[in-house]
Design a protein around this motif. Structure first.
Motif, short mmCIF file in Angstrom:
data_model
loop_
_atom_site.label_atom_id
_atom_site.label_comp_id
_atom_site.label_asym_id
_atom_site.label_seq_id
_atom_site.Cartn_x
_atom_site.Cartn_y
_atom_site.Cartn_z
N THR A 69 0.76 -1.30 -0.08
CA THR A 69 -0.13 -0.07 0.15
C THR A 69 0.80 1.40 -0.02
N ARG A 70 1.95 1.27 0.76
CA ARG A 70 2.72 2.52 0.98
C ARG A 70 3.57 2.73 -0.25
N ALA A 71 4.19 1.38 -0.75
CA ALA A 71 5.08 1.48 -1.77
C ALA A 71 4.14 2.10 -3.28
N GLY A 72 2.80 1.42 -3.37
CA GLY A 72 2.02 1.71 -4.50
C GLY A 72 1.53 3.24 -4.37
N GLU A 73 1.33 3.87 -3.20
CA GLU A 73 1.00 5.21 -3.21
C GLU A 73 1.85 6.24 -3.46
N LEU A 74 3.15 5.72 -3.05
CA LEU A 74 4.32 6.59 -3.49
C LEU A 74 4.49 6.38 -5.05
N ILE A 75 4.67 5.26 -5.60
CA ILE A 75 4.66 5.26 -6.80
C ILE A 75 3.74 5.94 -7.78
N HIS A 89 -2.49 3.51 -13.54
CA HIS A 89 -3.83 2.65 -13.03
C HIS A 89 -3.29 1.24 -12.58
N SER A 90 -4.40 0.90 -11.43
CA SER A 90 -4.10 -0.15 -10.75
C SER A 90 -4.69 -1.70 -11.32
N GLU A 91 -3.91 -2.66 -11.25
CA GLU A 91 -4.45 -4.00 -11.87
C GLU A 91 -4.29 -4.77 -10.47
N ALA A 92 -4.76 -6.26 -10.84
CA ALA A 92 -4.66 -6.92 -9.82
C ALA A 92 -3.01 -7.28 -9.27
N GLY A 93 -2.70 -6.57 -8.17
CA GLY A 93 -1.33 -6.95 -7.65
C GLY A 93 -0.38 -6.10 -8.46
N ILE A 95 0.53 -1.86 -10.25
CA ILE A 95 0.45 -0.38 -10.72
C ILE A 95 1.11 -0.37 -12.19
N VAL A 96 0.05 -0.01 -13.18
CA VAL A 96 0.83 0.29 -14.54
C VAL A 96 0.90 1.75 -14.82
N ILE A 97 1.79 2.05 -15.22
CA ILE A 97 2.21 3.38 -15.69
C ILE A 97 2.38 3.59 -17.18
N GLN A 98 1.82 4.39 -17.99
CA GLN A 98 1.92 4.64 -19.47
C GLN A 98 2.59 5.76 -19.73
N ILE A 99 3.70 5.77 -20.53
CA ILE A 99 4.33 7.18 -20.96
C ILE A 99 3.89 7.27 -22.08
N ASP A 100 3.54 8.61 -22.44
CA ASP A 100 3.46 9.20 -24.05
C ASP A 100 2.05 8.49 -24.46
N GLY A 101 1.21 7.99 -23.71
CA GLY A 101 0.01 7.36 -24.55
C GLY A 101 -0.08 5.85 -24.35
N SER A 102 1.11 5.14 -24.61
CA SER A 102 1.02 3.68 -24.76
C SER A 102 2.37 3.04 -24.16
N TYR A 103 3.63 3.61 -24.70
CA TYR A 103 4.77 3.03 -24.57
C TYR A 103 5.85 4.38 -24.18
N PRO A 104 6.81 3.89 -23.37
CA PRO A 104 7.06 2.78 -22.61
C PRO A 104 5.87 2.58 -21.72
N ARG A 105 5.65 1.25 -21.06
CA ARG A 105 4.93 0.75 -20.02
C ARG A 105 5.75 0.10 -19.14
N ALA A 108 4.45 -2.18 -11.65
CA ALA A 108 5.15 -2.22 -10.40
C ALA A 108 4.35 -3.46 -9.59
N GLN A 109 5.05 -4.45 -9.53
CA GLN A 109 4.43 -5.74 -8.82
C GLN A 109 4.56 -5.54 -7.37
N LEU A 110 3.13 -5.63 -6.76
CA LEU A 110 2.97 -5.12 -5.45
C LEU A 110 2.96 -6.78 -4.61
N MET A 111 3.99 -6.88 -3.95
CA MET A 111 4.04 -8.26 -3.21
C MET A 111 4.19 -7.69 -1.79
N PRO A 112 3.71 -8.70 -0.91
CA PRO A 112 3.68 -8.34 0.64
C PRO A 112 4.81 -7.75 1.27
#
Length: 178
Positions: A69-75, A89-93, A95-105, A108-112
């Motif tokens: 949660t903390r890492a995801g909010e920071l990112i 946006h968030s997906e299951a486990g 966070i996906v970041i899109q730069i310039d519309g689509s790529y690079p993508r 962030a894999q959120l693990m315990p």
């Protein structure tokens, strides 16, 4: 007096037409020379050094030692503040970041026990991976913010391969799976 004014206006109009067509011809010629240089060995030799540097920048990964949660909010906060980031946006486990519309993508894999973030797909155009400077800027900002909050940060590296399933331009490159 009116004849001189008419002559000046006529010269300006004719000069504008000539300028437009000459400028277009020069631009097309420069485009063809650039394309030939990129396609030929000379272009590859010139682009090899900077392309390797950009590819290394794209392979940069970060591991944040904090709860998801903390890492995801920071990112999400850091990535959203960059002008070139168009979607976070968030997906299951993850966070996906899109730069310039689509790529690079970036994903962030959120693990315990940790969060790992890095580029998962990018485009390769004009002899270079696109968006390397943006990703480097975002990764540096995430590292600085995490360090400021007392979150341990580790760095790693990824390798990429051309996605053979994709067709057309631009080329899409994805993370090499071991």
């Amino acid at each position: 007096m009116i004849a001189k004014l008419f002559l000046v206006v006529l010269v300006i109009i004719i000069g504008s037409f000539i300028w437009y067509f000459v400028k277009g011809k020069v631009s097309n010629t420069h485009q063809q020379v650039r394309d030939r240089a990129i396609e030929g060995n000379f272009g590859r030799a010139l682009a090899a050094g900077p392309a390797t540097k950009h590819l290394s920048m794209m392979g940069r990964t970060l591991t944040l030692g904090a709860d998801p949660t903390r890492a995801g909010e920071l990112i999400a906060h850091v990535a959203s503040s960059d002008d070139r980031v168009t979607d976070v946006h968030s997906e299951a486990g993850a966070i996906v970041i899109q730069i310039d519309g689509s790529y690079p993508r970036a994903r962030a894999q959120l693990m315990p026990d940790r969060t790992v973030i890095g580029i998962e797909a990018m485009t390769w155009e004009m002899g270079f991976p696109q968006g390397a400077a943006v990703w480097d800027r975002i990764a540096t900002a995430i590292t600085q913010a995490a360090t400021h909050q007392g979150i341990p940060v580790g760095e790693g590296n990824r390798e990429f391969v051309k996605d053979e399933g994709g067709s057309g331009k631009p080329e899409v490159w994805t993370v090499r799976v071991a």
